[in-house]
Structures are given as structure tokens and as C-alpha cells.
Scaffold this motif. Structure first.
Motif, PDB file in Angstrom:
ATOM      1  N   TRP A  33      49.449  44.175  45.435  1.00 16.38           N
ATOM      2  CA  TRP A  33      50.915  43.508  45.155  1.00 16.38           C
ATOM      3  C   TRP A  33      51.195  41.883  44.776  1.00 16.38           C
ATOM      4  O   TRP A  33      51.847  41.483  44.122  1.00 16.38           O
ATOM      5  CB  TRP A  33      51.539  43.877  46.165  1.00 16.38           C
ATOM      6  N   GLU A  34      50.004  41.354  45.755  1.00 18.11           N
ATOM      7  CA  GLU A  34      50.410  39.949  46.047  1.00 18.11           C
ATOM      8  C   GLU A  34      49.954  39.073  44.144  1.00 18.11           C
ATOM      9  O   GLU A  34      50.390  38.027  43.407  1.00 18.11           O
ATOM     10  CB  GLU A  34      49.658  38.886  46.605  1.00 18.11           C
ATOM     11  N   LEU A  35      48.500  40.162  43.996  1.00 19.47           N
ATOM     12  CA  LEU A  35      48.081  39.957  42.222  1.00 19.47           C
ATOM     13  C   LEU A  35      48.851  40.307  40.889  1.00 19.47           C
ATOM     14  O   LEU A  35      48.626  40.422  39.948  1.00 19.47           O
ATOM     15  CB  LEU A  35      46.843  40.160  42.212  1.00 19.47           C
ATOM     16  N   ARG A  36      49.920  41.481  41.066  1.00 19.59           N
ATOM     17  CA  ARG A  36      50.378  41.287  40.373  1.00 19.59           C
ATOM     18  C   ARG A  36      52.040  41.247  39.215  1.00 19.59           C
ATOM     19  O   ARG A  36      51.873  41.282  38.479  1.00 19.59           O
ATOM     20  CB  ARG A  36      51.737  42.722  40.122  1.00 19.59           C
ATOM     21  N   ASP A  37      52.022  39.048  39.358  1.00 20.17           N
ATOM     22  CA  ASP A  37      52.671  38.982  38.168  1.00 20.17           C
ATOM     23  C   ASP A  37      51.321  38.556  37.992  1.00 20.17           C
ATOM     24  O   ASP A  37      51.545  38.267  37.079  1.00 20.17           O
ATOM     25  CB  ASP A  37      53.910  38.396  38.954  1.00 20.17           C
ATOM     26  N   ALA A  38      50.492  37.492  38.606  1.00 19.29           N
ATOM     27  CA  ALA A  38      49.914  37.031  38.137  1.00 19.29           C
ATOM     28  C   ALA A  38      48.170  36.714  39.264  1.00 19.29           C
ATOM     29  O   ALA A  38      48.567  36.894  39.961  1.00 19.29           O
ATOM     30  CB  ALA A  38      50.445  35.495  38.225  1.00 19.29           C
ATOM     31  N   PRO A  39      47.035  36.144  38.288  1.00 25.65           N
ATOM     32  CA  PRO A  39      46.506  35.321  39.473  1.00 25.65           C
ATOM     33  C   PRO A  39      46.963  34.363  40.063  1.00 25.65           C
ATOM     34  O   PRO A  39      47.558  33.231  40.066  1.00 25.65           O
ATOM     35  CB  PRO A  39      45.101  34.815  37.449  1.00 25.65           C
ATOM     36  N   LEU A  40      45.581  34.545  41.546  1.00 30.42           N
ATOM     37  CA  LEU A  40      46.237  33.478  42.160  1.00 30.42           C
ATOM     38  C   LEU A  40      44.616  33.158  43.116  1.00 30.42           C
ATOM     39  O   LEU A  40      43.808  33.242  43.217  1.00 30.42           O
ATOM     40  CB  LEU A  40      46.894  34.096  43.787  1.00 30.42           C
ATOM     41  N   PRO A  41      44.625  31.524  43.128  1.00 28.70           N
ATOM     42  CA  PRO A  41      43.372  31.482  43.910  1.00 28.70           C
ATOM     43  C   PRO A  41      43.172  31.889  45.209  1.00 28.70           C
ATOM     44  O   PRO A  41      44.192  32.409  46.056  1.00 28.70           O
ATOM     45  CB  PRO A  41      43.474  29.584  44.042  1.00 28.70           C
ATOM     46  N   ARG A  73      38.483  34.927  37.489  1.00 29.95           N
ATOM     47  CA  ARG A  73      38.134  34.457  36.764  1.00 29.95           C
ATOM     48  C   ARG A  73      38.661  33.067  37.159  1.00 29.95           C
ATOM     49  O   ARG A  73      39.892  32.883  37.375  1.00 29.95           O
ATOM     50  CB  ARG A  73      38.916  34.824  35.431  1.00 29.95           C
ATOM     51  N   ALA A  74      38.317  31.555  36.628  1.00 29.88           N
ATOM     52  CA  ALA A  74      38.577  30.603  36.216  1.00 29.88           C
ATOM     53  C   ALA A  74      38.781  30.587  37.866  1.00 29.88           C
ATOM     54  O   ALA A  74      40.025  29.467  37.775  1.00 29.88           O
ATOM     55  CB  ALA A  74      39.870  30.324  35.218  1.00 29.88           C
ATOM     56  N   GLY A  75      38.410  30.417  38.200  1.00 29.93           N
ATOM     57  CA  GLY A  75      38.863  30.068  39.860  1.00 29.93           C
ATOM     58  C   GLY A  75      40.090  30.661  40.223  1.00 29.93           C
ATOM     59  O   GLY A  75      39.953  30.658  42.230  1.00 29.93           O
ATOM     60  N   ALA A  76      40.579  32.059  40.149  1.00 32.67           N
ATOM     61  CA  ALA A  76      41.183  32.781  40.774  1.00 32.67           C
ATOM     62  C   ALA A  76      41.058  34.379  40.727  1.00 32.67           C
ATOM     63  O   ALA A  76      39.940  34.758  39.580  1.00 32.67           O
ATOM     64  CB  ALA A  76      42.598  32.428  39.792  1.00 32.67           C
ATOM     65  N   TYR A  77      41.600  35.343  41.619  1.00 30.08           N
ATOM     66  CA  TYR A  77      41.409  36.560  41.485  1.00 30.08           C
ATOM     67  C   TYR A  77      43.141  37.054  40.242  1.00 30.08           C
ATOM     68  O   TYR A  77      43.963  36.636  40.637  1.00 30.08           O
ATOM     69  CB  TYR A  77      41.227  36.965  43.210  1.00 30.08           C
ATOM     70  N   GLY A  78      42.429  38.270  40.126  1.00 27.38           N
ATOM     71  CA  GLY A  78      43.490  38.330  38.875  1.00 27.38           C
ATOM     72  C   GLY A  78      43.524  39.663  38.601  1.00 27.38           C
ATOM     73  O   GLY A  78      42.609  40.301  39.471  1.00 27.38           O
ATOM     74  N   LEU A  79      44.809  40.830  38.815  1.00 27.45           N
ATOM     75  CA  LEU A  79      44.137  42.154  37.915  1.00 27.45           C
ATOM     76  C   LEU A  79      43.307  42.504  36.882  1.00 27.45           C
ATOM     77  O   LEU A  79      43.868  41.523  35.717  1.00 27.45           O
ATOM     78  CB  LEU A  79      45.545  43.146  37.684  1.00 27.45           C
ATOM     79  N   THR A  80      42.521  43.364  36.266  1.00 24.13           N
ATOM     80  CA  THR A  80      41.704  43.990  35.122  1.00 24.13           C
ATOM     81  C   THR A  80      42.956  44.286  34.198  1.00 24.13           C
ATOM     82  O   THR A  80      44.199  45.103  35.362  1.00 24.13           O
ATOM     83  CB  THR A  80      40.669  44.627  35.622  1.00 24.13           C
ATOM     84  N   GLU A  81      42.642  44.917  33.498  1.00 20.87           N
ATOM     85  CA  GLU A  81      43.362  45.942  32.428  1.00 20.87           C
ATOM     86  C   GLU A  81      42.969  47.132  33.619  1.00 20.87           C
ATOM     87  O   GLU A  81      45.109  47.443  33.167  1.00 20.87           O
ATOM     88  CB  GLU A  81      42.498  45.662  31.271  1.00 20.87           C
ATOM     89  N   ASP A  82      42.674  47.512  33.871  1.00 23.10           N
ATOM     90  CA  ASP A  82      42.569  48.742  34.352  1.00 23.10           C
ATOM     91  C   ASP A  82      43.913  48.546  35.657  1.00 23.10           C
ATOM     92  O   ASP A  82      44.984  49.106  36.483  1.00 23.10           O
ATOM     93  CB  ASP A  82      42.161  49.479  34.761  1.00 23.10           C
TER      94      ASP A  82
END
Length: 99
Positions: A33-41, A73-82
């Protein structure tokens, strides 16, 4: 999502069992839920997850990464394409559960 399901298919004949087991782990859905919009540190993700313990968050991120849903990636966690493909499905399930 084929890659994710292939990875998850290791335990059961039906991959949905593995996916639901993964998503049912403590904090997994909150992380998504927290990663739904954008990657986060990491620190920001932890703050948004109500200061979940570092060990639980680290384990959940590892689990979700192994499932092909989250990546770092680049110091942040985000959703993959899947993971991005899964997000609207979870929102649909949320809407369905509220009816």
C-alpha cells in the motif's frame, strides 16, 4: 506476472496459494500500500508503516522481493512491474470486501 507466479509456484500446485500466503504475512499488504504511488527510501517506508520493527520490515521486503513484487533501486524500495500489475487487483479486492 508470470515470473512472479513461477517463483511462487514452488510450494503448491496452485500458485494462488503461495501468493495469498505471501500477501497474508504481517505487514506485507501495508508495505505494498505504501509503495503504490512511488518508491520510498527505507526510513520513509518504515515511518509510513507506523514504525514497524526493522527486523519485520526487512524480512517482509526480502519476502516480497523474492516473490518478484518489490525491488530496491537507487536507495529506495518500489514495486516491480508485477507489483504494479498487482496493485489494482488488490484495490478491487478491497472494494469487493467493503460491499
Amino acid at each position: 506476472m508470470a515470473a512472479t507466479l513461477a517463483l511462487l509456484n514452488s510450494k503448491h500446485k496452485h500458485p494462488i496459494n503461495d501468493l495469498l500466503e505471501l500477501l497474508g504475512r504481517r505487514w506485507a499488504l501495508r508495505v505494498l500500500w505504501e509503495l503504490r504511488d512511488a518508491p520510498l527510501p527505507y526510513a520513509e517506508l518504515r515511518r509510513r508503516c507506523d514504525e514497524v520493527s526493522t527486523s519485520v520490515l526487512a524480512q517482509r521486503l526480502k519476502d516480497l522481493a523474492e516473490g518478484g513484487i518489490v525491488e530496491q533501486r537507487a536507495g529506495a524500495y518500489g514495486l516491480t512491474e508485477d507489483g504494479r500489475e498487482l496493485a489494482p487487483i488488490l484495490l478491487d479486492l478491497d472494494a469487493w470486501s467493503r460491499r
